[in-house]
Scaffold this motif. Structure first.
Motif, mmCIF file in Angstrom:
data_model
loop_
_atom_site.group_PDB
_atom_site.id
_atom_site.type_symbol
_atom_site.label_atom_id
_atom_site.label_comp_id
_atom_site.label_asym_id
_atom_site.label_seq_id
_atom_site.Cartn_x
_atom_site.Cartn_y
_atom_site.Cartn_z
ATOM 1 N N ALA A 13 10.853 -4.199 -9.791
ATOM 2 C CA ALA A 13 10.674 -2.966 -9.010
ATOM 3 C C ALA A 13 9.340 -2.288 -9.267
ATOM 4 O O ALA A 13 8.915 -1.450 -8.458
ATOM 5 C CB ALA A 13 11.808 -1.993 -9.317
ATOM 6 N N THR A 14 8.665 -2.629 -10.360
ATOM 7 C CA THR A 14 7.398 -1.958 -10.673
ATOM 8 C C THR A 14 6.217 -2.933 -10.636
ATOM 9 O O THR A 14 5.437 -2.929 -9.691
ATOM 10 C CB THR A 14 7.492 -1.263 -12.048
ATOM 11 N N SER A 15 6.098 -3.794 -11.631
ATOM 12 C CA SER A 15 4.930 -4.684 -11.710
ATOM 13 C C SER A 15 4.852 -5.639 -10.521
ATOM 14 O O SER A 15 3.796 -5.768 -9.880
ATOM 15 C CB SER A 15 4.965 -5.483 -13.016
ATOM 16 N N PHE A 16 5.960 -6.340 -10.207
ATOM 17 C CA PHE A 16 5.921 -7.249 -9.067
ATOM 18 C C PHE A 16 5.691 -6.496 -7.769
ATOM 19 O O PHE A 16 4.939 -6.958 -6.893
ATOM 20 C CB PHE A 16 7.217 -8.051 -8.965
ATOM 21 N N MET A 17 6.309 -5.329 -7.627
ATOM 22 C CA MET A 17 6.191 -4.590 -6.372
ATOM 23 C C MET A 17 4.756 -4.147 -6.105
ATOM 24 O O MET A 17 4.347 -4.014 -4.945
ATOM 25 C CB MET A 17 7.125 -3.380 -6.392
ATOM 26 N N LEU A 18 3.984 -3.917 -7.178
ATOM 27 C CA LEU A 18 2.580 -3.565 -6.997
ATOM 28 C C LEU A 18 1.822 -4.662 -6.259
ATOM 29 O O LEU A 18 1.005 -4.388 -5.374
ATOM 30 C CB LEU A 18 1.922 -3.320 -8.358
ATOM 31 N N SER A 19 2.067 -5.905 -6.635
ATOM 32 C CA SER A 19 1.387 -7.016 -5.973
ATOM 33 C C SER A 19 2.053 -7.360 -4.642
ATOM 34 O O SER A 19 1.375 -7.777 -3.701
ATOM 35 C CB SER A 19 1.367 -8.251 -6.887
ATOM 36 N N VAL A 70 6.762 2.772 5.358
ATOM 37 C CA VAL A 70 6.776 4.232 5.358
ATOM 38 C C VAL A 70 6.609 4.720 3.923
ATOM 39 O O VAL A 70 7.407 4.353 3.045
ATOM 40 C CB VAL A 70 8.088 4.773 5.966
ATOM 41 N N VAL A 71 5.612 5.531 3.690
ATOM 42 C CA VAL A 71 5.269 5.933 2.330
ATOM 43 C C VAL A 71 6.454 6.580 1.618
ATOM 44 O O VAL A 71 6.760 6.258 0.464
ATOM 45 C CB VAL A 71 4.060 6.895 2.345
ATOM 46 N N VAL A 72 7.150 7.481 2.304
ATOM 47 C CA VAL A 72 8.272 8.190 1.678
ATOM 48 C C VAL A 72 9.365 7.209 1.266
ATOM 49 O O VAL A 72 9.922 7.303 0.160
ATOM 50 C CB VAL A 72 8.843 9.259 2.635
ATOM 51 N N LEU A 73 9.677 6.230 2.121
ATOM 52 C CA LEU A 73 10.720 5.264 1.807
ATOM 53 C C LEU A 73 10.314 4.363 0.646
ATOM 54 O O LEU A 73 11.157 3.983 -0.186
ATOM 55 C CB LEU A 73 11.049 4.417 3.034
ATOM 56 N N ILE A 74 9.037 4.006 0.572
ATOM 57 C CA ILE A 74 8.551 3.183 -0.535
ATOM 58 C C ILE A 74 8.704 3.933 -1.855
ATOM 59 O O ILE A 74 9.215 3.399 -2.850
ATOM 60 C CB ILE A 74 7.089 2.768 -0.309
ATOM 61 N N VAL A 75 8.269 5.188 -1.851
ATOM 62 C CA VAL A 75 8.353 5.999 -3.063
ATOM 63 C C VAL A 75 9.809 6.186 -3.484
ATOM 64 O O VAL A 75 10.163 6.044 -4.663
ATOM 65 C CB VAL A 75 7.668 7.362 -2.846
ATOM 66 N N VAL A 76 10.684 6.481 -2.527
ATOM 67 C CA VAL A 76 12.094 6.700 -2.824
ATOM 68 C C VAL A 76 12.751 5.417 -3.335
ATOM 69 O O VAL A 76 13.553 5.445 -4.278
ATOM 70 C CB VAL A 76 12.845 7.223 -1.584
ATOM 71 N N ALA A 77 12.416 4.270 -2.746
ATOM 72 C CA ALA A 77 13.015 2.996 -3.158
ATOM 73 C C ALA A 77 12.694 2.684 -4.610
ATOM 74 O O ALA A 77 13.581 2.308 -5.395
ATOM 75 C CB ALA A 77 12.528 1.871 -2.245
ATOM 76 N N THR A 95 6.869 4.934 -8.939
ATOM 77 C CA THR A 95 7.143 4.676 -10.346
ATOM 78 C C THR A 95 6.985 5.938 -11.173
ATOM 79 O O THR A 95 7.785 6.215 -12.082
ATOM 80 C CB THR A 95 6.189 3.585 -10.871
ATOM 81 N N MET A 96 5.971 6.719 -10.873
ATOM 82 C CA MET A 96 5.745 7.958 -11.618
ATOM 83 C C MET A 96 6.863 8.968 -11.379
ATOM 84 O O MET A 96 7.337 9.627 -12.316
ATOM 85 C CB MET A 96 4.395 8.557 -11.244
ATOM 86 N N VAL A 99 2.093 -4.496 3.480
ATOM 87 C CA VAL A 99 2.919 -3.388 3.980
ATOM 88 C C VAL A 99 2.421 -2.027 3.531
ATOM 89 O O VAL A 99 2.730 -1.008 4.170
ATOM 90 C CB VAL A 99 4.397 -3.561 3.565
ATOM 91 N N ALA A 100 1.682 -1.967 2.420
ATOM 92 C CA ALA A 100 1.254 -0.657 1.915
ATOM 93 C C ALA A 100 0.196 -0.849 0.832
ATOM 94 O O ALA A 100 -0.095 -1.969 0.406
ATOM 95 C CB ALA A 100 2.445 0.113 1.343
ATOM 96 N N ALA A 101 -0.375 0.280 0.389
ATOM 97 C CA ALA A 101 -1.300 0.272 -0.735
ATOM 98 C C ALA A 101 -0.514 0.359 -2.043
ATOM 99 O O ALA A 101 0.579 0.931 -2.077
ATOM 100 C CB ALA A 101 -2.265 1.457 -0.628
ATOM 101 N N LYS A 102 -1.084 -0.187 -3.112
ATOM 102 C CA LYS A 102 -0.364 -0.199 -4.391
ATOM 103 C C LYS A 102 -0.153 1.200 -4.955
ATOM 104 O O LYS A 102 0.751 1.427 -5.757
ATOM 105 C CB LYS A 102 -1.093 -1.065 -5.412
ATOM 106 N N GLU A 103 -0.970 2.168 -4.501
ATOM 107 C CA GLU A 103 -0.802 3.536 -4.987
ATOM 108 C C GLU A 103 0.563 4.116 -4.616
ATOM 109 O O GLU A 103 1.104 4.963 -5.341
ATOM 110 C CB GLU A 103 -1.908 4.437 -4.432
ATOM 111 N N ASN A 104 1.130 3.664 -3.502
ATOM 112 C CA ASN A 104 2.456 4.154 -3.114
ATOM 113 C C ASN A 104 3.515 3.739 -4.131
ATOM 114 O O ASN A 104 4.423 4.513 -4.460
ATOM 115 C CB ASN A 104 2.833 3.630 -1.726
#
Length: 443
Positions: free
Chosen positions: A258-264, A330-337, A281-282, A271-276
């Protein structure tokens, strides 16, 4: 305040102090370990490996990341042996120095362009030292907290050092977001590694001020220490060690998917930038600062097993929905997931591991038992970002999504076989345990 009230408050005050010291040290070591995962996903594929294919560079970076996980059982073995022979505090000090020193040196490494093959070789060697240091950290930290705590509050006080994990991750991702905003070029990834020297100094200062575990001191006074505690617990309790490793798969494996793999993944899938993912994660880590204490306290009331099953069952059902939310772009959905994966899958499991695992072994081999079980899971978890990336390349996003859920299945089955240890809990199975049994039979 009466004399009896003052006396009863002293163990709680000492437990709080020791738990806080353990948490700070864990946060520093977690920061050191997690910045590598972030750097491997976002930078190291290009910096240390000579390839024109992005996915090949990421696979190579994740392979070096896995090396650290593969060394953690060695760190767990050493920490267990010396933690049961010399004391928990001694192990906490040398593990922090090993981890911090390796982290700072990674920040000063030459790149592939500057040093050729020497660069990835040095990176791998330092990652090995990181893995040994991190493998030695957890057992000593949680034992210091749990063994200083009253038996009926071990769930709560044992969860305090666990806060160091989300706090370390929060600091790690925050460091990369800050360095990305303030710096340019190589300094974006180097600065978070070099900054570790300050945090290690703070961690050492705090840990030097705490006393040794009273349960270790009692075992020493009673002359019950054994010469080869790690070997003894392997011979007598190897099944329980493997069971603990299985319990951890949903927590540690799911965490890195959910964190390291999802970044790549968000970059490879476009689908999105890694900052999302970093923001998700934060946020999840920030919520984890409170959720771990809540779950730990809850385990003192309703038991370790029901709280654990909340997380492992959620892991089973959330794999596919999590990737569908990420794939929306969608940025909000990525952050929430990402935040949900931490708050509802990882945190309930991780919060109770300290007290639940501690209560499975006698004091004279306890450091060895929990350190070996905890770190054996790393042999699998360390390879999961690599495996998830390979699955995505072969079958698409459904591969890592199903992998995430399968980790929950394994941990749920192991949890159902583990004995309950919370002193206040009756022997009758709870509603969530009965539900998990029915679900496991259906599987």
């Amino acid at each position: 305040m009466s004399r009896s009230q003052t006396a009863s408050s002293q163990p709680r005050d000492k437990a709080a102090k020791v738990s806080f010291a353990s948490m700070i040290g864990s946060a520093v070591e977690s920061y050191d370990f997690f910045i590598y995962g972030t750097a491997a996903a976002g930078w190291f594929g290009q910096v240390f490996f000579h390839t024109t294919e992005p996915i090949i560079g990421i696979l190579a970076a994740f392979a070096t990341m896995a090396v650290g996980f593969f060394m953690r059982p060695l760190g767990g073995y050493l920490a267990g042996h010396f933690g049961d022979r010399l004391g928990r505090k001694t192990v906490l000090l040398w593990s922090l120095l090993a981890m911090g020193g390796a982290t700072v040196l990674i920040g000063a490494l030459p790149t592939y362009e500057q040093a050729g093959l020497l660069a990835p070789v040095l990176l791998i060697l330092l990652r090995m030292i990181q893995g040994i240091g991190f493998g030695a950290e957890w057992g000593g930290a949680v034992l210091m907290a749990c063994e200083h705590a009253p038996a009926h509050r071990r769930g709560f006080f044992g969860a305090v050092p666990q806060i160091g994990i989300p706090l370390g991750l929060l600091m790690a991702n925050g460091a990369f977001l800050l360095s990305g905003a303030l710096l340019q070029g190589e300094w974006v990834w180097r600065a978070p590694f070099l900054a570790s020297v300050l945090m290690v100094a703070v961690g050492m200062y705090i840990r030097l001020g705490v006393s040794e575990s009273p349960e270790f001191e009692k075992a020493k006074a009673d002359n019950t220490l054994v010469k080869q505690p790690a070997l003894q617990v392997i011979r007598s309790d190897w099944r329980k060690i493997l069971q603990i490793a299985g319990l951890r798969l949903a927590e540690t494996g799911g965490y890195y998917i959910a964190t390291s793999f999802m970044l790549s993944y968000v970059l490879l899938a476009g689908v999105a930038a890694k900052e999302n993912v970093l923001w998700g994660t934060m946020i999840g880590s920030a919520l984890g600062l409170g959720s771990h204490l809540m779950y730990g306290a809850l385990s003192d009331r309703i038991g370790r097993k029901p709280v654990f099953l909340l997380g492992s069952l959620f892991t089973i059902v959330f794999g596919i929905p999590m990737f569908m939310m990420i794939n929306s772009g969608v940025v909000v959905l990525i952050v929430v997931a990402v935040a949900m994966a931490l708050l509802l899958s990882h945190d309930p499991i991780f919060a109770v591991e300290a007290s639940w695992f501690t209560e499975q072994f006698p004091a004279n081999v306890r450091s060895s038992g929990i350190s070996l079980g905890y770190n054996c899971a790393s042999l699998v978890a360390g390879a999961l970002p690599f495996i998830a990336t390979a699955l995505f390349a072969k079958v698409g996003w459904m591969g890592p999504a199903v992998l995430f859920s399968l980790l929950g299945v394994v941990s749920t089955l192991c949890a159902l076989k583990m004995r309950e240890t919370a002193p206040a809990v009756a022997k009758q199975p709870t509603a969530i345990e009965r539900t998990a049994v029915v679900a496991s039979q259906a599987l």
